[in-house]
Motif scaffolding. Structure first.
Motif, PDB file in Angstrom:
ATOM      1  N   LYS A 270       0.634  -1.207   0.122  1.00 14.13           N
ATOM      2  CA  LYS A 270       0.015  -0.095   0.172  1.00 14.13           C
ATOM      3  C   LYS A 270       0.694   1.113  -0.057  1.00 14.13           C
ATOM      4  O   LYS A 270       1.962   1.217   0.936  1.00 14.13           O
ATOM      5  N   LYS A 271       0.486   2.171  -1.016  1.00 22.58           N
ATOM      6  CA  LYS A 271       1.316   3.563  -1.010  1.00 22.58           C
ATOM      7  C   LYS A 271       1.145   4.109   0.239  1.00 22.58           C
ATOM      8  O   LYS A 271      -0.095   4.426   0.884  1.00 22.58           O
ATOM      9  N   ILE A 272       2.391   4.794   0.648  1.00 22.31           N
ATOM     10  CA  ILE A 272       2.337   5.660   1.911  1.00 22.31           C
ATOM     11  C   ILE A 272       2.348   7.020   1.253  1.00 22.31           C
ATOM     12  O   ILE A 272       1.616   7.796   1.910  1.00 22.31           O
ATOM     13  N   ASN A 273       3.428   7.314   0.533  1.00 23.89           N
ATOM     14  CA  ASN A 273       3.636   8.741  -0.104  1.00 23.89           C
ATOM     15  C   ASN A 273       4.586   8.721  -1.125  1.00 23.89           C
ATOM     16  O   ASN A 273       5.042   7.408  -1.575  1.00 23.89           O
ATOM     17  N   GLU A 274       4.505   9.783  -1.947  1.00 23.85           N
ATOM     18  CA  GLU A 274       5.580   9.749  -3.025  1.00 23.85           C
ATOM     19  C   GLU A 274       6.080  11.008  -3.006  1.00 23.85           C
ATOM     20  O   GLU A 274       5.328  12.278  -2.755  1.00 23.85           O
ATOM     21  N   LYS A 275       7.521  11.308  -3.467  1.00 24.07           N
ATOM     22  CA  LYS A 275       8.041  12.610  -3.693  1.00 24.07           C
ATOM     23  C   LYS A 275       9.073  12.603  -4.763  1.00 24.07           C
ATOM     24  O   LYS A 275       9.612  11.555  -5.241  1.00 24.07           O
ATOM     25  N   THR A 276       9.319  14.007  -4.974  1.00 27.31           N
ATOM     26  CA  THR A 276      10.611  13.995  -5.854  1.00 27.31           C
ATOM     27  C   THR A 276      11.884  14.152  -4.948  1.00 27.31           C
ATOM     28  O   THR A 276      11.941  15.018  -4.282  1.00 27.31           O
ATOM     29  N   ASP A 280      21.213  15.488  -6.549  1.00 24.96           N
ATOM     30  CA  ASP A 280      22.065  16.575  -5.652  1.00 24.96           C
ATOM     31  C   ASP A 280      21.567  16.614  -4.082  1.00 24.96           C
ATOM     32  O   ASP A 280      22.203  17.229  -3.474  1.00 24.96           O
ATOM     33  N   PHE A 281      20.741  15.617  -3.862  1.00 25.00           N
ATOM     34  CA  PHE A 281      20.226  15.487  -2.455  1.00 25.00           C
ATOM     35  C   PHE A 281      21.410  14.967  -1.686  1.00 25.00           C
ATOM     36  O   PHE A 281      21.935  13.918  -2.028  1.00 25.00           O
ATOM     37  N   SER A 282      21.753  15.352  -0.544  1.00 23.83           N
ATOM     38  CA  SER A 282      22.910  14.583   0.408  1.00 23.83           C
ATOM     39  C   SER A 282      22.265  14.132   1.857  1.00 23.83           C
ATOM     40  O   SER A 282      21.799  14.975   2.386  1.00 23.83           O
ATOM     41  N   PRO A 283      22.474  12.944   1.952  1.00 20.83           N
ATOM     42  CA  PRO A 283      21.897  12.253   2.934  1.00 20.83           C
ATOM     43  C   PRO A 283      22.336  12.586   4.141  1.00 20.83           C
ATOM     44  O   PRO A 283      23.779  12.804   4.048  1.00 20.83           O
ATOM     45  N   ALA A 360      10.846   6.183 -15.453  1.00 25.15           N
ATOM     46  CA  ALA A 360       9.648   6.904 -15.190  1.00 25.15           C
ATOM     47  C   ALA A 360       8.751   6.715 -16.482  1.00 25.15           C
ATOM     48  O   ALA A 360       9.058   6.825 -17.522  1.00 25.15           O
ATOM     49  N   PRO A 361       7.264   6.271 -15.877  1.00 25.63           N
ATOM     50  CA  PRO A 361       6.348   6.291 -17.049  1.00 25.63           C
ATOM     51  C   PRO A 361       6.030   7.474 -18.018  1.00 25.63           C
ATOM     52  O   PRO A 361       6.542   8.720 -17.507  1.00 25.63           O
ATOM     53  N   LYS A 362       5.527   7.299 -19.299  1.00 26.43           N
ATOM     54  CA  LYS A 362       5.579   8.321 -20.097  1.00 26.43           C
ATOM     55  C   LYS A 362       4.381   9.436 -19.556  1.00 26.43           C
ATOM     56  O   LYS A 362       4.613  10.825 -19.672  1.00 26.43           O
ATOM     57  N   LYS A 363       3.475   8.764 -18.865  1.00 28.60           N
ATOM     58  CA  LYS A 363       2.340   9.880 -18.211  1.00 28.60           C
ATOM     59  C   LYS A 363       3.025  10.930 -17.238  1.00 28.60           C
ATOM     60  O   LYS A 363       2.294  12.054 -17.034  1.00 28.60           O
ATOM     61  N   THR A 364       4.288  10.844 -16.771  1.00 29.71           N
ATOM     62  CA  THR A 364       4.834  11.589 -15.942  1.00 29.71           C
ATOM     63  C   THR A 364       5.743  12.743 -16.723  1.00 29.71           C
ATOM     64  O   THR A 364       6.327  13.721 -16.073  1.00 29.71           O
ATOM     65  N   GLY A 365       5.509  12.549 -18.086  1.00 29.66           N
ATOM     66  CA  GLY A 365       6.104  13.686 -18.774  1.00 29.66           C
ATOM     67  C   GLY A 365       7.581  13.494 -18.709  1.00 29.66           C
ATOM     68  O   GLY A 365       8.242  12.518 -18.644  1.00 29.66           O
ATOM     69  N   LYS A 366       8.378  14.693 -18.726  1.00 24.25           N
ATOM     70  CA  LYS A 366       9.677  14.765 -18.529  1.00 24.25           C
ATOM     71  C   LYS A 366      10.219  15.309 -17.149  1.00 24.25           C
ATOM     72  O   LYS A 366      11.122  15.722 -16.939  1.00 24.25           O
ATOM     73  N   ASN A 367       9.157  15.072 -16.395  1.00 29.47           N
ATOM     74  CA  ASN A 367       9.686  15.525 -14.973  1.00 29.47           C
ATOM     75  C   ASN A 367      10.664  14.558 -13.984  1.00 29.47           C
ATOM     76  O   ASN A 367      11.144  15.061 -13.282  1.00 29.47           O
ATOM     77  N   TYR A 368      10.708  13.290 -14.621  1.00 29.67           N
ATOM     78  CA  TYR A 368      11.607  12.451 -13.889  1.00 29.67           C
ATOM     79  C   TYR A 368      12.102  11.423 -14.920  1.00 29.67           C
ATOM     80  O   TYR A 368      11.965  11.263 -15.800  1.00 29.67           O
TER      81      TYR A 368
END
Length: 419
Positions: A270-276, A280-283, A360-368
């Motif tokens: 079950k999906k909890i959340n999603e984000k971008t 460049d993110f540094s853990p 990333a699926p096509k429906k997300t466009g070029k965002n990912y």
């Protein structure tokens, strides 16, 4: 003795689900556990790799695990062709005869000839594969490694196996990308990363062609490659570096900036959340295990920013950009080759975390650039021992004489099989 009975095709997802359920319902340590495959019609090779890790972990804790073999000789032959009994013994230290229930010892010593094996024949749609099977190319191969002294010999040895003229020809005929990329950008990068996992004593590799013919007699399906080691989790390795205050980014690699659609799910899917997430993110120390595992695929993220153990292998490959030889680029190169060059997908399993990376699926466009599915298994389920990498590459080959095969471009969208 608690029993897990597998009556459907034994995919790794099904097996983990049933293990998860039995541990959720158990209030104490499961000292004795039986895997009943007696009516199982097929066992996936990824499932066998998972079992090796699971049974080895229980053996370390002095817990008893037993296996009831399939009634079907065709399914038992899967274990033989891929040399599962020996691979399990090499990892756990327990002879297969002690793991199989006593009444199934009657199956030991059965006819072992490739021409009489249903599942060996089912993957030999190219007759040249017969030789590869007879030489145990696809079977589990176990390498002993020195956990103290870093040596790339195992990576070079395995890479050379994949550069064999016959296997290169088969890969070139059935996969989307250049055959040299399989050995140099997938196998080599995966193995050199594996060899850096602390406390690893062995690494095992295996693979499996799973073709499906369509109505026009064309070959579809996928080719699976599995690499497992028994070392410390990739997650803990990077987290320990963060806790020690070490720098883990060797370069920003701005020219390879990548965006990920990060989808987090619970143990039930079950999906909890999603984000971008951008590369460049540094853990930091507060980073979740799921996200921390993904960051290891970011360009420039590494515990070895000085490149002390970096090894390059461009033999037979096209000219490689110099930035690819920088520390922390190995897993980025690996993921890029699997997803964008071969149109496949890649998954990591370690501790109680699973992540799957694909285009990333096509429906997300070029965002990912990539879609990442991450799952955190139940806290009751024992942590997965070591690190398992599963790579799935789509197969394409046309056999229909009246249909001219379409040329597949590297950047063409494909529909990989879900892990």
């Amino acid at each position: 003795m608690l029993t897990i009975k597998i009556e459907e095709p034994a995919t790794v997802g099904l097996l983990e689900k049933q293990i998860n359920e039995i541990y959720d319902n158990s209030e104490a340590s499961i000292k004795k556990l039986l895997f009943d495959f007696s009516t199982c019609p097929f066992i996936e090779i990824t499932t066998l790799a998972f079992l090796i890790s699971f049974i080895t972990q229980r053996a370390i804790k002095n817990l008893i695990t037993k296996i009831k073999l399939p009634f079907s000789k065709d399914v038992r032959d899967i274990l033989r062709v891929w040399d599962f009994p020996n691979a399990l013994k090499r990892a756990s230290g327990i002879p297969f005869s002690r793991i199989v229930i006593e009444e199934d010892h009657k199956y030991f010593g059965e006819d072992f000839s490739l021409e009489n094996m249903k599942y060996s024949q089912s993957i030999i749609y190219d007759k040249r594969l017969t030789r590869l099977l007879s030489k145990n190319f696809f079977s589990f191969n176990t390498y002993s490694i020195d956990s103290i002294i870093f040596s790339p010999k195992v990576a070079f040895d395995e890479c050379r196996r994949w550069q064999d003229r016959l296997i290169s020809s088969v890969l070139n005929n059935h996969l989307k990308g250049p055959d040299s990329y399989v050995s140099n950008r997938i196998i080599f990068e995966a193995l050199t990363n594996t060899l850096r996992h602390p406390d690893a004593k062995i690494v095992q590799t295996s693979s499996f062609f799973q073709p499906v013919r369509d109505k026009r007699n064309n070959i579809r399906g996928h080719f699976t490659i599995i690499i497992w080691d028994d070392g410390i989790s990739m997650i803990d390795t990077l987290r320990n570096a963060l806790k020690a205050g070490k720098k883990i980014r060797s370069t920003q690699a701005d020219e390879f900036f990548t965006k990920y659609l990060f989808v987090l799910k619970d143990s039930n899917g079950k999906k909890i959340n999603e984000k971008t997430i951008g590369s460049d993110f540094s853990p930091d120390n507060n980073c979740s295990d799921e996200l921390l595992l993904l960051t290891e695929c970011f360009p420039g993220i590494t515990c070895d920013i000085e490149g002390k153990n970096i090894i390059n292998n461009n033999d037979g490959d096209v000219e490689v950009p110099k930035i690819f030889s920088r520390p922390g680029m190995g897993l980025y190169i690996l993921v890029n080759a699997v997803v964008y060059i071969f149109g496949g997908e890649i998954a990591y399993r370690t501790k109680n975390i699973f992540i799957n990376i694909k285009k990333a699926p096509k429906k997300t466009g070029k965002n990912y650039d990539y879609r990442v599915k991450a799952m955190n298994y139940s806290e009751y389920l024992p942590n997965f021992l070591g690190n398992m990498l599963t790579i799935r590459l789509p197969i394409f080959r046309s056999y229909a004489p009246t249909v001219k095969p379409k040329e597949i471009q590297r950047n063409e969208e494909c529909s990989p099989v879900g892990l």
